[in-house]
Design a protein around this motif. Sequence first.
Motif, PDB file in Angstrom:
ATOM      1  N   ASP A 702       2.774  -7.229  -6.213  1.00 18.22           N
ATOM      2  CA  ASP A 702       3.669  -6.991  -5.078  1.00 18.22           C
ATOM      3  C   ASP A 702       5.115  -7.337  -5.401  1.00 18.22           C
ATOM      4  N   GLY A 703       5.383  -7.850  -6.603  1.00 20.23           N
ATOM      5  CA  GLY A 703       6.759  -8.090  -7.015  1.00 20.23           C
ATOM      6  C   GLY A 703       7.145  -9.535  -7.174  1.00 20.23           C
ATOM      7  N   ASP A 704       6.206 -10.480  -7.046  1.00 15.41           N
ATOM      8  CA  ASP A 704       6.522 -11.901  -7.223  1.00 15.41           C
ATOM      9  C   ASP A 704       6.539 -12.216  -8.714  1.00 15.41           C
ATOM     10  N   LEU A 705       7.757 -12.182  -9.312  1.00 12.84           N
ATOM     11  CA  LEU A 705       7.893 -12.445 -10.741  1.00 12.84           C
ATOM     12  C   LEU A 705       8.364 -13.863 -11.035  1.00 12.84           C
ATOM     13  N   LYS A 706       8.557 -14.655  -9.995  1.00  8.18           N
ATOM     14  CA  LYS A 706       9.044 -16.014 -10.208  1.00  8.18           C
ATOM     15  C   LYS A 706       7.911 -17.011 -10.468  1.00  8.18           C
ATOM     16  N   THR A 707       6.754 -16.741  -9.899  1.00  5.73           N
ATOM     17  CA  THR A 707       5.630 -17.681 -10.041  1.00  5.73           C
ATOM     18  C   THR A 707       5.015 -17.548 -11.423  1.00  5.73           C
ATOM     19  N   VAL A 708       5.038 -18.656 -12.172  1.00  6.56           N
ATOM     20  CA  VAL A 708       4.470 -18.661 -13.523  1.00  6.56           C
ATOM     21  C   VAL A 708       2.949 -18.834 -13.413  1.00  6.56           C
ATOM     22  N   LEU A 709       2.228 -18.020 -14.148  1.00  3.66           N
ATOM     23  CA  LEU A 709       0.770 -18.091 -14.174  1.00  3.66           C
ATOM     24  C   LEU A 709       0.337 -18.852 -15.420  1.00  3.66           C
ATOM     25  N   TYR A 710      -0.477 -19.887 -15.232  1.00  2.00           N
ATOM     26  CA  TYR A 710      -0.958 -20.649 -16.389  1.00  2.00           C
ATOM     27  C   TYR A 710      -2.467 -20.882 -16.224  1.00  2.00           C
ATOM     28  N   PRO A 711      -3.212 -20.801 -17.303  1.00  5.97           N
ATOM     29  CA  PRO A 711      -4.678 -20.930 -17.229  1.00  5.97           C
ATOM     30  C   PRO A 711      -5.102 -22.397 -17.124  1.00  5.97           C
ATOM     31  N   ARG A 712      -6.163 -22.620 -16.364  1.00 14.36           N
ATOM     32  CA  ARG A 712      -6.735 -23.958 -16.247  1.00 14.36           C
ATOM     33  C   ARG A 712      -7.965 -24.130 -17.140  1.00 14.36           C
ATOM     34  N   TYR A 713      -8.595 -23.028 -17.504  1.00 16.80           N
ATOM     35  CA  TYR A 713      -9.807 -23.093 -18.315  1.00 16.80           C
ATOM     36  C   TYR A 713      -9.655 -22.162 -19.513  1.00 16.80           C
ATOM     37  N   HIS A 714     -10.300 -22.513 -20.605  1.00 24.68           N
ATOM     38  CA  HIS A 714     -10.296 -21.671 -21.795  1.00 24.68           C
ATOM     39  C   HIS A 714     -11.539 -20.791 -21.774  1.00 24.68           C
ATOM     40  N   ASP A 715     -11.551 -19.837 -20.860  1.00 25.71           N
ATOM     41  CA  ASP A 715     -12.689 -18.939 -20.721  1.00 25.71           C
ATOM     42  C   ASP A 715     -12.171 -17.560 -20.354  1.00 25.71           C
ATOM     43  N   GLU A 716     -13.067 -16.692 -19.835  1.00 26.26           N
ATOM     44  CA  GLU A 716     -12.658 -15.329 -19.505  1.00 26.26           C
ATOM     45  C   GLU A 716     -11.562 -15.308 -18.448  1.00 26.26           C
ATOM     46  N   VAL A 717     -11.718 -16.135 -17.407  1.00 23.55           N
ATOM     47  CA  VAL A 717     -10.698 -16.175 -16.354  1.00 23.55           C
ATOM     48  C   VAL A 717      -9.372 -16.661 -16.925  1.00 23.55           C
ATOM     49  N   GLY A 718      -9.428 -17.692 -17.770  1.00 24.40           N
ATOM     50  CA  GLY A 718      -8.203 -18.181 -18.390  1.00 24.40           C
ATOM     51  C   GLY A 718      -7.552 -17.134 -19.273  1.00 24.40           C
ATOM     52  N   ALA A 719      -8.373 -16.329 -19.985  1.00 25.71           N
ATOM     53  CA  ALA A 719      -7.816 -15.273 -20.829  1.00 25.71           C
ATOM     54  C   ALA A 719      -7.109 -14.218 -19.990  1.00 25.71           C
TER      55      ALA A 719
END
Length: 752
Positions: A702-719
């Motif tokens: 939707d255009g929210d480019l300010k929120t940084v996405l970082y993984p919490r787990y080293h799995d498929e979801v994190g990838a």
Amino acid sequence: MPLLGGIRPPIALLCLLIIALAGLTAKVLGPAGDPVVPKAVLGSQQHFAEDGAIALRASIDERVTDLNRTAAALNAGEPADPERVLSDLSNTYQKWTGTTVLDLESGKILAARGETIPLAWLDKDVLTGDHALTPRMVRLETGDVRLMTMALLDWKDRPQELLIASNSLSVPAINLGPFRSMAVVARGGEVLATAGFEQAEALNSDAERDELAFLQKQMTRLSERGAKEAEEDPVSAREPGSRGYPGVSGTLLGDSYNGRVATAGYASLASADPEQRKSVGAGLGLTVVAMLPVVQEHAVGQERELYGLVVAGVLVVFGLLAAALLWMAVQRPLLHLFLESRRLARGDLTRPVEIPRWGETARVGAALERLRAQLSGDAEADREAGGRKGRRGRFGLRVPLALTAVLLLLWCVPVGLLLNRTDASVSVPSTMVNDQRDRTDLVADRVRRALNEAQADLVSTTRLIDADDPDATTGVLDDALRKHTRYGSLYVLDKGGDVVARAGEEPSADWSEDEKDASLIRVAGEGGKKPVIQAGAAVPDAKGLTLVGEIRVEFLNSLLARPGLGEVRVVDAKARTIAGSNGFLAFESLPRESLTDLVRAGGVKVGAGPVENGLLIREGRSVTVAAAAPFSGGGVAADVGWTVISWQNAKHFEIAPYEREDRSVLAGMLGLALIVVCLGWIHLVVVRPLRALAGGAEKLADGDLKTVLYPRYHDEVGAVVRSLELVRQQLQARRQNQARRSAEPRLGAGGR
């Protein structure tokens, strides 16, 4: 690698646990295998041995204590003639096989009663040192072993005398029931005494004599094994005892003869209880062995084996269906999203993203397609993907988890709550009913003897009372109360019922010589919080004076607690509770009418007197084993009309139907634990992070480019999260470049 985490480990664990549970189910719900002796019968022999050990230890300690108290009472009074000492001793306590008074200076025997006591064992070590006058086991010329108890008689201006009493280390006088035998065993396995064996001369056939010889040999062998096992220290023993027994105890299996196998229980007199470790009986190194020949039982083979395999097979099928459901509904869509997100992050925008059908994965797929369109500059594709966003839904991937749980519950609930359920038709071995009856009779005998001992102690104390000196009498009562912990109070009453001297608590009830009840053991206190149990003894040479002792109810309660006997109570002739092994209200009725009827039936005289009874009570779906034993035998307590009654649910016995029911419940509970662990794991590390990922992906699209996405787990979801972060950075750089290019013409126009 990310693919090693995520949903694969819990699915793999689910499969492994299901296979393990299936194997365990096939084993525990299948056949028992080889011919067996019921565990309940083995445990009953262990309890019988424990009861015998408790009775023997108490008997030894009582004899030692009574002799020491008698000597202390004599030393406090005027010097007495040796013959008078032994006469009073035998009149008060009928428990020694022989007594002797010895002059310590000359070694001359001053008086003797009963069997001849050898004196060769008396030496300096016996009479001096830290262990002076400690009771000793002495072997007679006949080969019999006697316990020698000693006490010093010491009067002023008179040579010291040694009072010696001998008694046999015989099997406690308890009801062994038919076919059971019991032995008292010394260290090393030597059998000191046996009971329960028939005399060979009384048997009518060679077969019976051969069986008797076999059982006697088995008793010798099992006694050696039991004594060896009982050598462990009860404090550090791996298996100190059964359900509350403070010493070392256990079970043994012997050989078989004519289809019956010799089963035995053993129990040491040594105790882990700090108070009981001080007792004389606990330090003699004795062990009690109880043996009973039992018919072997054969487990049902093929039917039980097929039953266990079917239940295990159903679990495997349901487990495979659950794993397949999780793979199709969660794992495959998640792997697909991982591959698609990685393709977009690498810049491959040539083909549209394949969007899963539903749930959080559909929402993430729709967001990825919009992001692909934005990266490629295809506004029409962006609008089209935005128009068919994945359905948010309230449950999403929780639905397949719930379906998986329901699928596994279809196995857990029937196995745990429906299979192998027992009812009132369960067959209980007759041995258990007989043992409940015999052990209840043993407790009744123990309580009766304790009351007789209490009254005998009062008789012994009355000889020290000076009717003309109340202060001295109070001192005697104080001393007696300290030594006899069974009493709550001691007091001397005159003919009018007034208290002349007292020690301990205030009298809780009246004691009148004019009452119709002239027994020396009485119960009062009806309507109060506790029954008042009184014992009385007339003071000699003081007409009208009576010494009364109020016996603590807690003392009687302590005599009733027996491992494996269930609830035990002492009731009066009206079946009202006087004492109990657990909590009770004073003079309350028994909890079941059938128990009251059992008490009444036990009070009916058969032959010389009332007899003990035992029966099965089948009510509803439960089976109760109950027994009642009225007081019988000698002493002042024999005629009080009391009965000891015990009962317990048959589920407490290790009987095959109840064991199968418990195993079924255990299998069902393990299945529930499996569901909670595996599905809870999937929910925490996959479903919940995936729902958060779906929300973040939609915001990014939707255009929210300010929120940084970082993984919490080293799995498929994190990838997938890492790939989306790369896409976010690409979109942010693209937007910055577009803003820079749009600003350059304006800067050029301003310069001209």
